[in-house]
Design a protein around this motif. Structure first.
Motif, PDB file in Angstrom:
ATOM      1  N   GLY A 293     -19.166  36.203 107.169  1.00 53.90           N
ATOM      2  CA  GLY A 293     -20.441  35.550 106.873  1.00 53.90           C
ATOM      3  C   GLY A 293     -21.448  35.620 107.998  1.00 53.90           C
ATOM      4  O   GLY A 293     -22.491  34.953 107.935  1.00 53.90           O
ATOM      5  N   LEU A 294     -21.176  36.421 109.027  1.00 44.57           N
ATOM      6  CA  LEU A 294     -22.097  36.553 110.158  1.00 44.57           C
ATOM      7  C   LEU A 294     -23.094  37.669 109.881  1.00 44.57           C
ATOM      8  O   LEU A 294     -22.735  38.743 109.372  1.00 44.57           O
ATOM      9  CB  LEU A 294     -21.317  36.856 111.440  1.00 44.57           C
ATOM     10  CG  LEU A 294     -20.316  35.780 111.884  1.00 44.57           C
ATOM     11  CD1 LEU A 294     -19.553  36.248 113.117  1.00 44.57           C
ATOM     12  CD2 LEU A 294     -21.028  34.461 112.172  1.00 44.57           C
ATOM     13  N   LEU A 295     -24.340  37.424 110.247  1.00 51.71           N
ATOM     14  CA  LEU A 295     -25.415  38.381 109.996  1.00 51.71           C
ATOM     15  C   LEU A 295     -25.181  39.667 110.790  1.00 51.71           C
ATOM     16  O   LEU A 295     -24.785  39.629 111.958  1.00 51.71           O
ATOM     17  CB  LEU A 295     -26.745  37.749 110.395  1.00 51.71           C
ATOM     18  CG  LEU A 295     -28.031  38.371 109.842  1.00 51.71           C
ATOM     19  CD1 LEU A 295     -28.094  38.203 108.337  1.00 51.71           C
ATOM     20  CD2 LEU A 295     -29.242  37.708 110.499  1.00 51.71           C
ATOM     21  N   ILE A 296     -25.402  40.814 110.140  1.00 54.76           N
ATOM     22  CA  ILE A 296     -25.350  42.096 110.839  1.00 54.76           C
ATOM     23  C   ILE A 296     -26.737  42.740 110.768  1.00 54.76           C
ATOM     24  O   ILE A 296     -27.607  42.275 110.025  1.00 54.76           O
ATOM     25  CB  ILE A 296     -24.281  43.032 110.242  1.00 54.76           C
ATOM     26  CG1 ILE A 296     -24.580  43.358 108.769  1.00 54.76           C
ATOM     27  CG2 ILE A 296     -22.898  42.419 110.362  1.00 54.76           C
ATOM     28  CD1 ILE A 296     -23.593  44.337 108.160  1.00 54.76           C
ATOM     29  N   ASN A 297     -26.936  43.797 111.539  1.00 46.85           N
ATOM     30  CA  ASN A 297     -28.284  44.359 111.674  1.00 46.85           C
ATOM     31  C   ASN A 297     -28.619  45.326 110.536  1.00 46.85           C
ATOM     32  O   ASN A 297     -29.036  46.464 110.768  1.00 46.85           O
ATOM     33  CB  ASN A 297     -28.450  45.044 113.025  1.00 46.85           C
ATOM     34  CG  ASN A 297     -27.507  46.225 113.205  1.00 46.85           C
ATOM     35  OD1 ASN A 297     -26.350  46.162 112.781  1.00 46.85           O
ATOM     36  ND2 ASN A 297     -27.987  47.278 113.841  1.00 46.85           N
ATOM     37  N   LYS A 298     -28.450  44.859 109.301  1.00 43.97           N
ATOM     38  CA  LYS A 298     -28.777  45.663 108.133  1.00 43.97           C
ATOM     39  C   LYS A 298     -29.417  44.782 107.065  1.00 43.97           C
ATOM     40  O   LYS A 298     -29.224  43.559 107.055  1.00 43.97           O
ATOM     41  CB  LYS A 298     -27.522  46.337 107.569  1.00 43.97           C
ATOM     42  CG  LYS A 298     -26.918  47.357 108.517  1.00 43.97           C
ATOM     43  CD  LYS A 298     -25.716  48.059 107.909  1.00 43.97           C
ATOM     44  CE  LYS A 298     -25.151  49.098 108.892  1.00 43.97           C
ATOM     45  NZ  LYS A 298     -23.997  49.821 108.324  1.00 43.97           N
ATOM     46  N   PHE A 299     -30.177  45.412 106.181  1.00 41.42           N
ATOM     47  CA  PHE A 299     -30.801  44.686 105.074  1.00 41.42           C
ATOM     48  C   PHE A 299     -30.835  45.598 103.851  1.00 41.42           C
ATOM     49  O   PHE A 299     -30.810  46.826 103.972  1.00 41.42           O
ATOM     50  CB  PHE A 299     -32.218  44.225 105.434  1.00 41.42           C
ATOM     51  CG  PHE A 299     -33.176  45.363 105.701  1.00 41.42           C
ATOM     52  CD1 PHE A 299     -33.921  45.925 104.661  1.00 41.42           C
ATOM     53  CD2 PHE A 299     -33.342  45.879 106.980  1.00 41.42           C
ATOM     54  CE1 PHE A 299     -34.805  46.972 104.898  1.00 41.42           C
ATOM     55  CE2 PHE A 299     -34.226  46.921 107.225  1.00 41.42           C
ATOM     56  CZ  PHE A 299     -34.961  47.472 106.184  1.00 41.42           C
ATOM     57  N   ILE A 300     -30.894  44.985 102.667  1.00 34.30           N
ATOM     58  CA  ILE A 300     -31.012  45.729 101.417  1.00 34.30           C
ATOM     59  C   ILE A 300     -32.372  45.417 100.815  1.00 34.30           C
ATOM     60  O   ILE A 300     -32.770  44.248 100.722  1.00 34.30           O
ATOM     61  CB  ILE A 300     -29.917  45.339 100.403  1.00 34.30           C
ATOM     62  CG1 ILE A 300     -28.535  45.406 101.042  1.00 34.30           C
ATOM     63  CG2 ILE A 300     -29.992  46.233  99.165  1.00 34.30           C
ATOM     64  CD1 ILE A 300     -28.101  46.778 101.469  1.00 34.30           C
ATOM     65  N   THR A 301     -33.077  46.460 100.438  1.00 32.58           N
ATOM     66  CA  THR A 301     -34.350  46.268  99.750  1.00 32.58           C
ATOM     67  C   THR A 301     -34.367  47.105  98.483  1.00 32.58           C
ATOM     68  O   THR A 301     -33.498  47.960  98.278  1.00 32.58           O
ATOM     69  CB  THR A 301     -35.540  46.641 100.656  1.00 32.58           C
ATOM     70  OG1 THR A 301     -36.759  46.304  99.996  1.00 32.58           O
ATOM     71  CG2 THR A 301     -35.556  48.130 100.974  1.00 32.58           C
ATOM     72  N   LEU A 302     -35.320  46.844  97.618  1.00 34.16           N
ATOM     73  CA  LEU A 302     -35.428  47.540  96.333  1.00 34.16           C
ATOM     74  C   LEU A 302     -36.705  48.358  96.302  1.00 34.16           C
ATOM     75  O   LEU A 302     -37.779  47.861  96.643  1.00 34.16           O
ATOM     76  CB  LEU A 302     -35.413  46.549  95.168  1.00 34.16           C
ATOM     77  CG  LEU A 302     -34.053  46.045  94.671  1.00 34.16           C
ATOM     78  CD1 LEU A 302     -33.199  47.172  94.137  1.00 34.16           C
ATOM     79  CD2 LEU A 302     -33.331  45.228  95.714  1.00 34.16           C
ATOM     80  N   ARG A 303     -36.556  49.574  95.847  1.00 33.48           N
ATOM     81  CA  ARG A 303     -37.709  50.434  95.673  1.00 33.48           C
ATOM     82  C   ARG A 303     -38.056  50.474  94.187  1.00 33.48           C
ATOM     83  O   ARG A 303     -37.165  50.578  93.338  1.00 33.48           O
ATOM     84  CB  ARG A 303     -37.366  51.841  96.177  1.00 33.48           C
ATOM     85  CG  ARG A 303     -38.565  52.783  96.124  1.00 33.48           C
ATOM     86  CD  ARG A 303     -38.231  54.055  95.423  1.00 33.48           C
ATOM     87  NE  ARG A 303     -39.345  54.993  95.583  1.00 33.48           N
ATOM     88  CZ  ARG A 303     -39.192  56.245  95.985  1.00 33.48           C
ATOM     89  NH1 ARG A 303     -37.991  56.708  96.258  1.00 33.48           N
ATOM     90  NH2 ARG A 303     -40.248  57.027  96.066  1.00 33.48           N
ATOM     91  N   ASN A 304     -39.325  50.391  93.857  1.00 35.42           N
ATOM     92  CA  ASN A 304     -39.756  50.467  92.458  1.00 35.42           C
ATOM     93  C   ASN A 304     -39.905  51.939  92.087  1.00 35.42           C
ATOM     94  O   ASN A 304     -41.005  52.490  92.057  1.00 35.42           O
ATOM     95  CB  ASN A 304     -41.075  49.720  92.261  1.00 35.42           C
ATOM     96  CG  ASN A 304     -41.472  49.650  90.791  1.00 35.42           C
ATOM     97  OD1 ASN A 304     -40.637  49.825  89.913  1.00 35.42           O
ATOM     98  ND2 ASN A 304     -42.743  49.414  90.527  1.00 35.42           N
ATOM     99  N   GLY A 305     -38.761  52.569  91.814  1.00 37.37           N
ATOM    100  CA  GLY A 305     -38.779  53.991  91.493  1.00 37.37           C
ATOM    101  C   GLY A 305     -37.399  54.592  91.598  1.00 37.37           C
ATOM    102  O   GLY A 305     -36.390  53.876  91.624  1.00 37.37           O
ATOM    103  N   THR A 306     -37.338  55.903  91.695  1.00 38.33           N
ATOM    104  CA  THR A 306     -36.065  56.616  91.740  1.00 38.33           C
ATOM    105  C   THR A 306     -35.578  56.747  93.176  1.00 38.33           C
ATOM    106  O   THR A 306     -36.167  56.176  94.100  1.00 38.33           O
ATOM    107  CB  THR A 306     -36.238  58.019  91.124  1.00 38.33           C
ATOM    108  OG1 THR A 306     -37.165  58.763  91.932  1.00 38.33           O
ATOM    109  CG2 THR A 306     -36.779  57.931  89.701  1.00 38.33           C
ATOM    110  N   ASP A 307     -34.506  57.537  93.357  1.00 37.99           N
ATOM    111  CA  ASP A 307     -33.937  57.700  94.694  1.00 37.99           C
ATOM    112  C   ASP A 307     -34.545  58.880  95.451  1.00 37.99           C
ATOM    113  O   ASP A 307     -34.029  59.289  96.493  1.00 37.99           O
ATOM    114  CB  ASP A 307     -32.421  57.864  94.608  1.00 37.99           C
ATOM    115  CG  ASP A 307     -32.012  59.034  93.721  1.00 37.99           C
ATOM    116  OD1 ASP A 307     -32.903  59.741  93.219  1.00 37.99           O
ATOM    117  OD2 ASP A 307     -30.798  59.234  93.520  1.00 37.99           O
ATOM    118  N   SER A 308     -35.650  59.404  94.962  1.00 39.69           N
ATOM    119  CA  SER A 308     -36.320  60.503  95.661  1.00 39.69           C
ATOM    120  C   SER A 308     -36.975  60.000  96.952  1.00 39.69           C
ATOM    121  O   SER A 308     -37.596  58.926  96.970  1.00 39.69           O
ATOM    122  CB  SER A 308     -37.394  61.137  94.766  1.00 39.69           C
ATOM    123  OG  SER A 308     -36.824  61.658  93.581  1.00 39.69           O
TER     124      SER A 308
END
Length: 693
Positions: A293-308
């Protein structure tokens, strides 16, 4: 035959916070219309993306059901004379209903025979009613901040750019502000080029999906979360559930693709809230934690589109976050240069409320109220009293820090962090954080006595001050969150079993303001209104706990000055209600209380008792009174009520053996006084007249 109907309102990007309410309204209005218009259908659904609001009715009947209404007229006697000929009353009624008098029908009712006019309304074609429905629905939607555009007078969440309305494969024609409906929609703003023609309603969702739009918000939400969890797992971490952020992100995009970004590991030395807040509140990122449960130096975000071109998108997001975290680091380090205690006097320049003075003055009142509560509760442990004193003094000091100025949602959190950094005891720091709790419905409660006391002092000061100067919640308007703060006090006191007088606390809070405010209500008037305000909050709390309305009314009717005690009484009454003895309790009380209302005195004169059964009842009353007093002092309310129920047989014997309302006034009044005293035995716990048998 039934057909699918679809109405899509195409717009410019609608704010995410508008969407849940708008989608709910769409479905509610459409379902109501279907029902009121006697239209059969399989399902009513509502969808929404940032660029569209959609109603989709599956299997909508092509025609309304016929409607037969029987309108009641005059009685048969008034409608027909002795020869059976219609009277003027019958003729006038028939004319008013548009039917021939010969078609009036006589029917039997609970009040006798009456004439009725049968009015049959043939169902209309559904297609003919849909244009009006579309207009009414669009005009019926409400938004927090609607806007006008161009030279139009219409208001909507955002400018409407296209309208799609199909019943099966037929366009439903209507017009709003010069914009005509059709069969054309639009896909993703960047990934789909040009208009998309929908041949028939069932094609709608698939056509949009092909154009990179997932119209169903539930499907989109699930897709967002699954991707977030999957990406985090691939990066060796996990994302903690966050429904609020998930809902917001869902309504910010039409075609989600998750990606992971990183930030400099050195930032992890900062308090986790300093990192999470810019990520979550400003960038709508999901923080990533490790297995512990400890914070690491990464984040997840969402892109409004494809994986290009995800690498490019990733670098852009990392760059933005890097600037945010640099700012946060700067604010944090600058704040540490000034001791938290040095900020307290700065609060004198901040207005708490224009009629209630400054935040510094509020801090002084919080301190006084906290000391009062500690004294009321009999707290005398030296370190605890020091924690309360210092915590109350510092509780608002972080409001003038750079970090809280930039991120107001960190109030209390940063106060705790800075207090620890300044060498304050951890218990003081925790009290500073906890005094804001609970911050919203379902939030955690203070876990320490010091935090609980300061929290209640802060909240009662706001409530009493606002009521005194005439700022009270009305309808949905509650700008100072007084309902939430009153609920907070109730929850803290009840769950923490904190014993103090609510009335005395209200009176003390009023006195703390002194002559510093221009009160519209006197101390007595404020007490009455605030007490009633708390009563409504307690009703809600007890209802949420599963107590029946009559138990709640019975308990609150005799007082709720000691909040934990009020809950104990409700629990005792509820537990006893499921037992056989409860019937005896209620029977005994009812028989006594009905006659006790006639008593003109409370004084009992034992020498005036004549019959053995009344002497026996008096003797049993004295025993019960003395034993119930002990149960009351020990807060054993179930035993208290059970002991009263044991009087039932003696009460029955009394009523069988004597006539209460005799001619002899002294004997009658003495018997009534006895009954009044017996009825009054339960007043300390509940008003049993409120209980529905």
């Amino acid at each position: 035959m039934a057909k699918d109907f679809i109405l899509e309102i195409g717009t410019e990007e609608i704010p995410a916070r508008f969407m849940p309410s708008a989608i709910s309204q769409l479905k509610e209005i459409a379902a109501k219309w279907v029902n009121e218009n006697r239209l059969a259908c399989d399902n009513v659904a509502a969808y929404g993306t940032p660029r569209r609001l959609t109603v989709y009715i599956t299997g909508l009947a092509e025609e309304q059901e016929d409607f037969v209404d029987m309108v009641k007229g005059p009685s048969k006697k008034a409608a027909f004379d002795s020869s059976g000929n219609p009277t003027k009353a019958a003729q006038g009624f028939a004319k008013s209903q548009g039917v021939d008098v010969s078609n009036l029908i006589v029917q039997e009712t609970p009040n006798g025979e009456y004439v009725f006019a049968e009015k049959r309304q043939t169902g209309q074609k559904t297609a003919g009613t849909l244009p009006g429905f579309c207009l009414d629905l669009i005009n019926g939607l409400s938004f927090p901040k609607p806007m006008r555009w161009g030279y139009q007078e219409m208001r909507f969440a955002r400018p409407i750019r296209w309208l799609l309305a199909l019943f099966g494969n037929t366009v439903i024609p209507f017009e709003i502000e010069g914009l005509e409906s059709g069969r054309v929609t639009y896909g993703h703003r960047f990934l789909s080029q040009g208009p998309i023609e929908i041949e028939q309603a069932p094609d709608y969702l698939d056509k949009l999906r092909d154009a990179y739009v997932i119209a169903d918000q539930a499907e989109r939400r699930e897709k967002v979360w699954n991707q977030v969890v999957k990406v985090a797992k691939c990066e060796g971490g996990e994302v903690l559930p966050d429904d609020e952020l998930l809902d917001e992100v869902t309504h910010l995009l039409e075609y989600p693709t998750a990606l992971c970004g990183t930030f400099n590991r050195d930032y992890l030395r900062l308090p986790k809230e300093v990192l999470i807040t810019p990520m979550r509140e400003h960038q709508r990122y999901f923080p990533v934690v490790d297995s512990e449960g400890l914070l690491i130096n990464k984040f997840i975000t969402l892109r409004n589109g494809t994986d290009s071109f995800l690498d490019t998108v990733k670098k852009g997001n990392e760059k933005v976050l890097r600037a945010r975290l640099a700012d946060a680091e700067f604010f944090y380090e600058e704040d540490l240069k000034t001791p938290l205690s040095a900020n307290v006097t700065k609060l004198s320049k901040i207005i708490f409320q224009e009629s209630l003075g400054t935040v510094f003055e509020k801090v002084e009142r919080i301190g006084e109220l906290s000391r009062y509560l500690a004294s009321e509760m009999g707290l005398d442990e030296e370190n605890l009293l020091k924690d309360i004193e210092q915590g109350a003094y510092l509780c608002k000091a972080d409001l003038v820090t750079n970090m809280v100025y930039e991120f107001p949602e960190l109030q209390g959190i940063m106060g705790r962090e800075y207090a620890i950094s300044n060498g304050e005891r951890e218990s003081v720091a925790q009290a500073i954080f906890e005094h804001y709790l609970p911050r919203f419905s379902g939030d955690i409660l203070p876990n320490t006595t010091a935090g609980s006391i300061i929290s209640m002092g802060d909240k009662i000061d706001t409530i009493v001050g606002c009521f005194a100067v005439g700022i009270q919640p009305t309808g949905s308007q509650d700008p100072y969150a007084l309902r939430r703060q009153a609920l907070g006090i109730c929850h803290i006191a009840i769950e923490g079993k904190l014993n103090f007088s609510l009335d005395s606390l209200i009176e003390k809070a009023y006195l703390c303001y002194g002559d510093n405010i221009k009160a519209q209500l006197s101390a007595g008037e404020t007490l009455l209104e605030v007490r009633e305000f708390f009563k409504q909050r307690l009703k809600n709390i007890f209802a949420d706990k599963g107590f029946t309305y009559d138990v709640i009314d019975a308990v609150l009717s005799v007082g709720y000055d000691r909040l934990p005690d009020t809950l104990l009484r409700a629990e005792a009454l509820t537990n006893l209600r499921s037992q056989e003895i409860f019937g005896k309790l209620l029977t005994a009380y009812t028989r006594v209380s009905n006659l006790a209302k006639n008593a003109c005195t409370d004084d009992i004169v034992p020498e005036l008792f004549v019959e053995d059964v009344e002497k026996d009842l008096y003797s049993e009353f004295v025993k019960a009174r003395d034993e119930m007093k002990i149960y009351l002092e020990e807060k054993q309310y179930r035993q208290f009520l059970q002991r009263f129920a044991l009087l039932q047989q003696h009460i029955d014997n009394f009523f069988e053996g004597v006539m209460v309302m005799v001619d002899d006034e002294k004997i009658k009044n003495n018997r009534l006084a006895l009954l009044k005293n017996i009825a009054g035995l339960t007043d300390a716990v509940a008003d049993l007249t409120k209980i529905v048998a």
